[in-house]
Design a protein around this motif. Structure first.
Motif, PDB file in Angstrom:
ATOM      1  N   SER A 115       0.830  -1.206   0.000  1.00 59.68           N
ATOM      2  CA  SER A 115       0.000   0.000   0.000  1.00 59.68           C
ATOM      3  C   SER A 115       0.863   1.254   0.000  1.00 59.68           C
ATOM      4  O   SER A 115       0.585   2.216  -0.733  1.00 59.68           O
ATOM      5  CB  SER A 115      -0.930   0.003   1.218  1.00 59.68           C
ATOM      6  N   TYR A 116       1.919   1.237   0.797  1.00 57.84           N
ATOM      7  CA  TYR A 116       2.821   2.395   0.854  1.00 57.84           C
ATOM      8  C   TYR A 116       3.498   2.605  -0.498  1.00 57.84           C
ATOM      9  O   TYR A 116       3.611   3.729  -0.984  1.00 57.84           O
ATOM     10  CB  TYR A 116       3.861   2.177   1.943  1.00 57.84           C
ATOM     11  N   THR A 117       3.927   1.529  -1.107  1.00 60.67           N
ATOM     12  CA  THR A 117       4.595   1.636  -2.405  1.00 60.67           C
ATOM     13  C   THR A 117       3.615   2.080  -3.481  1.00 60.67           C
ATOM     14  O   THR A 117       3.968   2.860  -4.373  1.00 60.67           O
ATOM     15  CB  THR A 117       5.214   0.280  -2.792  1.00 60.67           C
ATOM     16  N   ARG A 118       2.375   1.594  -3.400  1.00 60.47           N
ATOM     17  CA  ARG A 118       1.365   2.027  -4.367  1.00 60.47           C
ATOM     18  C   ARG A 118       1.120   3.530  -4.258  1.00 60.47           C
ATOM     19  O   ARG A 118       1.032   4.233  -5.273  1.00 60.47           O
ATOM     20  CB  ARG A 118       0.067   1.269  -4.120  1.00 60.47           C
ATOM     21  N   ASP A 119       1.050   4.045  -3.055  1.00 59.42           N
ATOM     22  CA  ASP A 119       0.881   5.486  -2.876  1.00 59.42           C
ATOM     23  C   ASP A 119       2.097   6.248  -3.383  1.00 59.42           C
ATOM     24  O   ASP A 119       1.966   7.376  -3.892  1.00 59.42           O
ATOM     25  CB  ASP A 119       0.652   5.810  -1.396  1.00 59.42           C
ATOM     26  N   LEU A 120       3.250   5.636  -3.259  1.00 58.53           N
ATOM     27  CA  LEU A 120       4.488   6.295  -3.668  1.00 58.53           C
ATOM     28  C   LEU A 120       4.572   6.429  -5.183  1.00 58.53           C
ATOM     29  O   LEU A 120       4.933   7.494  -5.707  1.00 58.53           O
ATOM     30  CB  LEU A 120       5.691   5.502  -3.152  1.00 58.53           C
ATOM     31  N   ILE A 121       4.218   5.373  -5.912  1.00 55.96           N
ATOM     32  CA  ILE A 121       4.402   5.379  -7.359  1.00 55.96           C
ATOM     33  C   ILE A 121       3.110   5.674  -8.116  1.00 55.96           C
ATOM     34  O   ILE A 121       3.129   5.888  -9.332  1.00 55.96           O
ATOM     35  CB  ILE A 121       4.967   4.037  -7.846  1.00 55.96           C
ATOM     36  N   GLY A 122       1.982   5.675  -7.397  1.00 55.50           N
ATOM     37  CA  GLY A 122       0.728   6.047  -8.029  1.00 55.50           C
ATOM     38  C   GLY A 122       0.078   4.971  -8.870  1.00 55.50           C
ATOM     39  O   GLY A 122      -0.722   5.294  -9.758  1.00 55.50           O
ATOM     40  N   GLN A 123       0.395   3.703  -8.622  1.00 56.29           N
ATOM     41  CA  GLN A 123      -0.238   2.615  -9.354  1.00 56.29           C
ATOM     42  C   GLN A 123      -0.151   1.342  -8.525  1.00 56.29           C
ATOM     43  O   GLN A 123       0.708   1.228  -7.654  1.00 56.29           O
ATOM     44  CB  GLN A 123       0.444   2.404 -10.710  1.00 56.29           C
ATOM     45  N   PRO A 124      -1.061   0.387  -8.779  1.00 53.22           N
ATOM     46  CA  PRO A 124      -1.000  -0.876  -8.027  1.00 53.22           C
ATOM     47  C   PRO A 124       0.307  -1.609  -8.289  1.00 53.22           C
ATOM     48  O   PRO A 124       0.851  -1.564  -9.390  1.00 53.22           O
ATOM     49  CB  PRO A 124      -2.207  -1.662  -8.571  1.00 53.22           C
ATOM     50  N   MET A 125       0.799  -2.287  -7.271  1.00 53.04           N
ATOM     51  CA  MET A 125       2.055  -3.015  -7.402  1.00 53.04           C
ATOM     52  C   MET A 125       1.813  -4.355  -8.090  1.00 53.04           C
ATOM     53  O   MET A 125       0.872  -5.064  -7.750  1.00 53.04           O
ATOM     54  CB  MET A 125       2.679  -3.253  -6.028  1.00 53.04           C
TER      55      MET A 125
ATOM     56  N   SER B 285      14.934   4.431  -1.453  1.00 57.15           N
ATOM     57  CA  SER B 285      14.929   3.670  -0.193  1.00 57.15           C
ATOM     58  C   SER B 285      13.937   2.522  -0.237  1.00 57.15           C
ATOM     59  O   SER B 285      14.111   1.525   0.475  1.00 57.15           O
ATOM     60  CB  SER B 285      14.609   4.601   0.980  1.00 57.15           C
ATOM     61  N   MET B 286      12.903   2.626  -1.065  1.00 53.74           N
ATOM     62  CA  MET B 286      11.941   1.530  -1.169  1.00 53.74           C
ATOM     63  C   MET B 286      12.540   0.327  -1.889  1.00 53.74           C
ATOM     64  O   MET B 286      12.088  -0.809  -1.691  1.00 53.74           O
ATOM     65  CB  MET B 286      10.691   2.003  -1.921  1.00 53.74           C
ATOM     66  N   PHE B 287      13.556   0.577  -2.711  1.00 49.78           N
ATOM     67  CA  PHE B 287      14.165  -0.536  -3.436  1.00 49.78           C
ATOM     68  C   PHE B 287      14.895  -1.472  -2.472  1.00 49.78           C
ATOM     69  O   PHE B 287      14.960  -2.675  -2.714  1.00 49.78           O
ATOM     70  CB  PHE B 287      15.145  -0.012  -4.494  1.00 49.78           C
ATOM     71  N   GLY B 288      15.443  -0.921  -1.382  1.00 52.58           N
ATOM     72  CA  GLY B 288      16.194  -1.726  -0.425  1.00 52.58           C
ATOM     73  C   GLY B 288      15.385  -2.872   0.160  1.00 52.58           C
ATOM     74  O   GLY B 288      15.740  -4.046  -0.011  1.00 52.58           O
TER      75      GLY B 288
END
Length: 362
Positions: free
Chosen positions: A140-150, A259-262
């Motif tokens: 959910s955090y990553t989806r908000d970060l990139i603006g699309q479903p993971m 930092s999300m890639f880590g």
């Protein structure tokens, strides 16, 4: 592990562009890096192929061939009396009775490793719920970060995270295009080119990669996000007065993307380790039975005194013992092939975040 601390890539700001900017990048500031792990660490291509890239069954086969050839060569050229020892003494009995004990012990050890790996997936309902919650929170955090479903596919998951970092790096370059600080513009331009080049290289490797075959993790190792995180923090600190609030916000977004890639890569690495160790356990169990049969057959049916012939000038007894010994070592050769890769990956990913352990560009 050797590395060239002054290694730079060819991507970045060329002399003509620097001249148009009116200022060159400070030679003491090393910003860009090579786009592959091998280039950054200055490692031999063959070494990385053997330790990481090659199929583990192929490496096991090459090791078995080496053991067989070395055994025969030692018996023919280094210690020729070995043939007489095989015919008259209890060498065969001692050798293969010892291998039977070693195979049984090693197989038991592998079963223990398998149980430890599987135990990581077991737990009460509360722990399983917590694992699921943590996973969904990250998505959910990553989806908000990139603006699309993971995406659910591991390779696509990493590609989306890397692409987000690339787009924000380009946004940063566009934002400071009119900045009066020539040094800042030059550094950001080289930094952006480094991110874009590295992202394109990794994206190409991830395209079509299948999890479980090491391709996904191998490609992920080529994206050196830790060094990029450090550069984001350094640029923000060194040019704080030249950056506007909007520029700082874009830098923060880029820092968050990197930092999300880590944790994403570490999650993929953990899953691969479990996958590889389970594969290793299965393969060792598969070859342990033929190895035991061969060892027992060498003890029960082979009489060195009756094998008096020779093939291509080499005694048949030496060919037979060398082949039997090689088969009985297959469980250990499989273990070497798999652990070599796992240990190499673990060493290269000990630190998470902007902490550079190797000598390259420290």
């Amino acid at each position: 592990m050797s590395a060239d601390p002054d290694a730079r890539t060819d991507v970045g700001v060329d002399p003509e562009t620097e001249s148009e900017m009116g200022a060159a990048i400070d030679p003491d500031v090393d910003i860009s890096t090579a786009n592959t792990m091998r280039e950054r660490a200055n490692e031999s291509r063959i070494k990385l192929w053997v330790m990481l890239g090659a199929n583990r069954l192929l490496i096991t086969g090459l090791l078995a061939l080496f053991v067989f050839a070395a055994f025969v060569a030692l018996g023919v050229f280094v210690y020729p009396p070995f043939e007489a020892s095989l015919r008259s003494a209890d060498t065969i009995e001692t050798m293969f009775s010892t291998m039977i004990g070693a195979i049984v012990t090693a197989t038991t050890l592998v079963l223990t490793i398998s149980q430890l790996v599987i135990s990581q997936e077991n737990g009460p309902l509360g722990e399983q719920h917590a694992r699921m919650s943590d996973t969904m929170d990250f998505r959910s955090y990553t989806r908000d970060l990139i603006g699309q479903p993971m995406p659910a596919d591991p390779s696509m998951f990493l590609r989306v995270v890397i692409d987000a970092a690339r787009r924000r790096a380009e946004a940063l370059r566009s934002a400071i295009a009119d900045n009066d600080d020539d040094q800042l513009r030059a550094e950001v331009d080289e930094f952006t080119e480094s991110i874009v080049g590295n992202a394109e290289e990794v994206d190409e490797e991830l395209d079509g990669a299948t999890f479980g075959e090491f391709d996904v993790l191998f490609a992920a190792l080529n994206f050196n996000y830790g060094w990029k995180l450090f550069q984001v923090e350094r640029i923000a600190d060194d040019h704080e007065e030249s950056l506007t609030d909007e520029d700082h916000a874009i830098l923060d977004e880029l820092r968050t993307s990197l930092s999300m890639f880590g944790p994403a890569r570490e999650h993929i690495k953990t899953l691969y380790f479990e996958w590889a160790l389970i594969d290793l356990s299965q393969l060792i169990l598969y070859v342990a039975v033929p190895a035991l049969v061969v060892a027992a057959a060498m003890l029960a049916f082979v009489d060195g005194s009756t094998l008096t012939g020779a093939t291509v000038g080499i005694p048949d007894i030496l060919w037979l013992v060398a082949g039997g010994f090689t088969v009985t070592t297959l469980p250990f050769l499989l273990l070497i092939a798999y652990i070599a890769r796992v240990a190499t990956i673990a060493k290269r990913t000990l630190a998470i975040g902007p902490l550079i352990l190797r000598g390259s560009q420290r």
